[in-house]
Design a protein around this motif. Structure first.
Motif, PDB file in Angstrom:
ATOM      1  N   ILE A 126       0.838  -1.196   0.000  1.00 17.54           N
ATOM      2  CA  ILE A 126       0.000   0.000   0.000  1.00 17.54           C
ATOM      3  C   ILE A 126       0.876   1.250   0.000  1.00 17.54           C
ATOM      4  N   ASN A 127       0.654   2.104  -0.973  1.00 15.64           N
ATOM      5  CA  ASN A 127       1.365   3.381  -1.109  1.00 15.64           C
ATOM      6  C   ASN A 127       2.878   3.213  -1.258  1.00 15.64           C
ATOM      7  N   THR A 128       3.310   2.073  -1.792  1.00 18.22           N
ATOM      8  CA  THR A 128       4.748   1.876  -2.000  1.00 18.22           C
ATOM      9  C   THR A 128       5.271   2.904  -2.998  1.00 18.22           C
ATOM     10  N   PRO A 145       0.564   7.919   2.827  1.00 14.06           N
ATOM     11  CA  PRO A 145       0.148   8.426   1.522  1.00 14.06           C
ATOM     12  C   PRO A 145       0.892   9.680   1.088  1.00 14.06           C
ATOM     13  N   LYS A 146       1.426  10.413   2.053  1.00 15.99           N
ATOM     14  CA  LYS A 146       2.205  11.601   1.720  1.00 15.99           C
ATOM     15  C   LYS A 146       3.160  11.888   2.861  1.00 15.99           C
ATOM     16  N   VAL A 202       2.583  -0.894   4.619  1.00 14.97           N
ATOM     17  CA  VAL A 202       1.876   0.350   4.318  1.00 14.97           C
ATOM     18  C   VAL A 202       2.813   1.538   4.476  1.00 14.97           C
ATOM     19  N   TYR A 203       3.000   2.286   3.395  1.00 17.81           N
ATOM     20  CA  TYR A 203       3.718   3.552   3.447  1.00 17.81           C
ATOM     21  C   TYR A 203       2.717   4.683   3.618  1.00 17.81           C
TER      22      TYR A 203
END
Length: 265
Positions: free
Chosen positions: A144-146, A228-229, A225-226
């Motif tokens: 997720i959000n890599t 999102p910003k 999970v990274y």
């Protein structure tokens, strides 16, 4: 050969309770490690496996003993000698094996990983696996959000090289969410307790060595999970860090980290 482990301090907050332990390397992780430990405690994870924090020298207050006890941490190890991530891991693995654990699970302390997946690693160790690699890229895993540059470099560079060197098809080789059996870490043809492992060498080496020596190896699905910003939670600098990783990959393929005749007992 004498085992090479950095100097460290031991702060036992509770006695040994479980067959395996969860080693979490940290250094100034702040709220990330606190939230991660809270998540782990919510599903009683610390009742399934002893939590060992492997601190590289945090100064941000995130490893205060009173707070860690409330979060269910079993032991805090504080590295006082030289070295980076691999030195922290050597410290944690050495102490864990000396304490008598039959296997070790590791997960990064920056809050990106699904600590809820730890029971899957425990199950794999119980089934006799020696090297268990968490993967966000197999069925059941989630990436997720890599960041796109991280995704491309892992998929097109790191995975193919490590898989080639190991003779085993990995799908996620930079992921620090792993499990190792006691017999693997103590095998005379492995010898992870050497000063040559200082930064990220030990992760790549152990991935390759297990299949090459015939140890039971598998991947299990995990979620990473990274945010999102904002700033990416990582200790790897873009230029120097990635250059070092390329050097490590080259050394792994060439067998530079394998024990030689002079290091075997």
């Amino acid at each position: 050969m004498q085992l090479q482990v950095p100097k460290f301090e031991i702060k036992e907050l509770a006695p040994k309770r479980t067959k395996y332990c969860l080693c979490i390397p940290v250094i100034n992780e702040g709220k990330n490690i606190i939230q991660q430990l809270e998540r782990f405690q919510r599903f009683n994870g610390n009742q399934l496996i002893d939590v060992i924090l492997c601190d590289g020298g945090s100064t941000d207050g995130s490893t205060e003993e009173e707070w860690l006890m409330k979060l269910g941490v079993n032991t805090l190890l504080v590295k006082t000698g030289p070295g980076k991530l691999s030195a922290q891991l050597r410290m944690g693995y050495y102490w864990s094996l000396e304490r008598g654990y039959e296997g070790i699970v590791t997960v990064d302390g920056n809050g990106k990983d699904s600590v809820e997946s730890v029971p899957l690693f425990i199950q794999a160790l119980d089934e006799g696996y020696d090297m268990i690699q968490g993967s966000r890229y197999i069925d059941g895993g989630q990436a997720i959000n890599t960041p796109w540059i991280r995704h491309i470099s892992v998929k097109l560079l790191h995975i193919p090289i490590i898989s080639y060197a190991a003779g085993f098809r990995y799908t996620d080789t930079t992921n620090g969410f792993r499990g190792y059996s006691r017999r693997y870490l103590l095998h005379p043809e492995v010898q992870p307790f050497r000063d040559i492992f200082n930064t990220y060498e030990l992760l790549a080496y152990l991935s390759v060595r297990a299949p090459r020596l015939g140890f039971k190896t598998k991947e299990i699905p995990v979620k990473r999970v990274y945010p999102p910003k904002g700033k990416i939670p990582t200790k790897i600098s873009f230029f120097k860090g990635n250059t070092d990783l390329l050097r490590i990959l080259f050394n792994v393929v060439c067998g530079k980290y394998n024990p030689n005749e002079n290091t075997r007992d």
